[in-house]
Design a protein around this motif. Structure first.
Motif, short mmCIF file in Angstrom:
data_model
loop_
_atom_site.label_atom_id
_atom_site.label_comp_id
_atom_site.label_asym_id
_atom_site.label_seq_id
_atom_site.Cartn_x
_atom_site.Cartn_y
_atom_site.Cartn_z
N GLY A 199 11.22 9.17 0.88
CA GLY A 199 10.17 8.95 1.88
C GLY A 199 11.08 9.56 3.39
N ASP A 200 10.40 9.84 4.02
CA ASP A 200 10.77 10.99 4.51
C ASP A 200 9.77 10.46 6.63
OD1 ASP A 200 11.37 12.87 7.05
OD2 ASP A 200 10.90 14.91 5.66
N LEU A 201 10.74 9.62 7.08
CA LEU A 201 9.95 8.47 7.75
C LEU A 201 10.41 8.60 9.40
CD1 LEU A 201 11.47 5.11 6.44
CD2 LEU A 201 9.46 6.41 6.02
N GLU A 202 9.61 9.34 10.63
CA GLU A 202 9.52 9.33 11.76
C GLU A 202 9.43 8.64 12.83
OE1 GLU A 202 10.36 14.04 14.79
OE2 GLU A 202 9.34 13.56 12.50
N PRO A 203 9.13 6.92 12.56
CA PRO A 203 8.98 6.26 13.80
C PRO A 203 8.86 6.65 15.44
CG PRO A 203 10.83 5.51 12.59
CD PRO A 203 11.05 7.20 12.10
N LYS A 204 7.76 6.70 16.06
CA LYS A 204 7.37 7.51 17.16
C LYS A 204 8.04 6.13 17.96
CE LYS A 204 2.87 8.67 17.07
NZ LYS A 204 1.05 8.81 16.89
N ASN A 205 8.60 5.17 17.83
CA ASN A 205 9.32 4.51 18.80
C ASN A 205 11.15 4.10 17.79
OD1 ASN A 205 7.66 4.98 20.55
ND2 ASN A 205 6.12 2.46 19.58
N GLY A 206 12.24 4.99 17.46
CA GLY A 206 12.35 5.05 17.07
C GLY A 206 13.52 4.75 17.77
N ILE A 207 13.69 5.28 18.33
CA ILE A 207 14.22 5.68 19.62
C ILE A 207 14.28 5.10 21.38
CG2 ILE A 207 17.28 6.43 20.55
CD1 ILE A 207 17.72 6.86 18.21
N ARG A 252 14.81 10.13 13.14
CA ARG A 252 14.19 10.34 11.68
C ARG A 252 15.01 9.60 10.49
NH1 ARG A 252 13.22 16.79 9.52
NH2 ARG A 252 12.87 15.68 7.42
N SER A 253 14.46 9.52 9.13
CA SER A 253 14.80 9.02 8.04
C SER A 253 14.34 9.83 6.42
CB SER A 253 15.65 7.66 7.80
OG SER A 253 13.97 6.43 7.86
N GLU A 254 15.25 10.06 5.24
CA GLU A 254 14.63 10.38 4.77
C GLU A 254 15.05 10.61 3.49
OE1 GLU A 254 15.74 13.51 2.78
OE2 GLU A 254 17.32 14.04 4.20
N GLY A 255 14.98 9.84 2.30
CA GLY A 255 15.97 9.27 1.25
C GLY A 255 15.22 9.05 0.17
N ASN A 256 15.49 8.96 -0.73
CA ASN A 256 15.39 8.43 -1.86
C ASN A 256 15.18 6.91 -2.55
OD1 ASN A 256 14.20 11.09 -2.45
ND2 ASN A 256 16.10 11.42 -3.53
N TYR A 257 15.31 5.80 -2.92
CA TYR A 257 15.30 5.32 -3.87
C TYR A 257 14.98 4.26 -4.94
CZ TYR A 257 10.32 4.18 -1.80
OH TYR A 257 8.77 4.20 -1.85
N PHE A 258 15.17 2.84 -4.90
CA PHE A 258 14.95 3.28 -6.63
C PHE A 258 14.59 1.28 -6.60
CE2 PHE A 258 19.01 2.50 -7.25
CZ PHE A 258 19.34 2.00 -7.67
#
Length: 221
Positions: A69-77, A83-89
């Motif tokens: 995921g590469d997330l960039e929420p509009k109201n994060g701050i 922005r946060s990006e990475g992998n998961y399982f």
């Protein structure tokens, strides 16, 4: 000779029947989260996820899910960007029950872990104008988060040949959804700007977190 032929035929039928049962005992399948792919194509966020599942005795399953995921929420701050990006399982299992000839319903659990980075910046404007505006950037690497999930699953076979319900092609593909209740157990916390969004989980302020995933499953055997 006649008795021997009867025994031979009986043994052959028994072996064939046993082989058919073994095929049903373990059924591997692959699934793709097309809901995340549609979101990515639309340009809102970049998210992709797939899974490999083993179904035992037509009811019990073990699964492994992996995603990015590469997330960039509009109201994060407020007054800033995040922005946060990475992998998961995720790994887990559960119970899946046929409710009719084409559909299944099940419950399961997952353990999940995400490894990610985040970054952002925020601004503070001087209200009086007597002081300079303030801005600061941050970047944090090798962050981790862990959580557990309760998962409700519903899926239905795609029937390509409605005139032949038992045709093999009618058992190759399924469409369904996972309704997940996610509960964060731990993640790397920071102050004054905490981690806002975790790939695979979502916003940390929403805990528990309810999510819906849409998937296409392929069962080759």
């Amino acid at each position: 000779m006649l008795i021997w032929q009867c025994y031979s035929q009986a043994d052959s039928v028994a072996v064939d029947s046993l082989q058919e049962e073994k095929v049903r005992f373990i059924q591997p399948s692959f699934s793709f989260d097309y809901g995340k792919a549609l979101v990515s194509v639309a340009g809102f966020e970049q998210k992709y996820e797939g899974a490999f599942t083993l179904l035992f005795f037509d009811n019990y399953y073990l699964t492994g899910e992996i995603g990015t995921g590469d997330l960039e929420p509009k109201n994060g701050i407020e007054n800033g960007k995040y922005r946060s990006e990475g992998n998961y399982f995720r790994i887990g299992g559960g119970y899946l029950k046929a409710i009719n000839s084409t559909s299944k319903l099940g419950l399961g659990v997952r353990y999940a872990k995400s490894s990610f980075n985040d970054q952002g910046e925020y601004y503070v404007e001087s209200q009086s104008g007597s002081q300079d505006d303030y801005s600061e950037r941050f970047e944090r690497k090798q962050l981790e988060a862990r959580w557990v999930e309760m998962v409700l699953t519903s899926e239905s076979f795609v029937r390509f040949k409605k005139s032949e319900p038992e045709a093999r092609i009618n058992r190759l593909f399924s469409l369904g959804f996972h309704l997940r209740l996610r509960v964060m157990s731990s993640y790397d916390r920071y102050s004054p700007i905490d981690v806002y969004s975790v790939p695979g989980f979502g916003r940390t302020i929403n805990n528990p977190n309810l999510a819906l995933n849409l998937f296409l499953k392929f069962t080759p055997f």
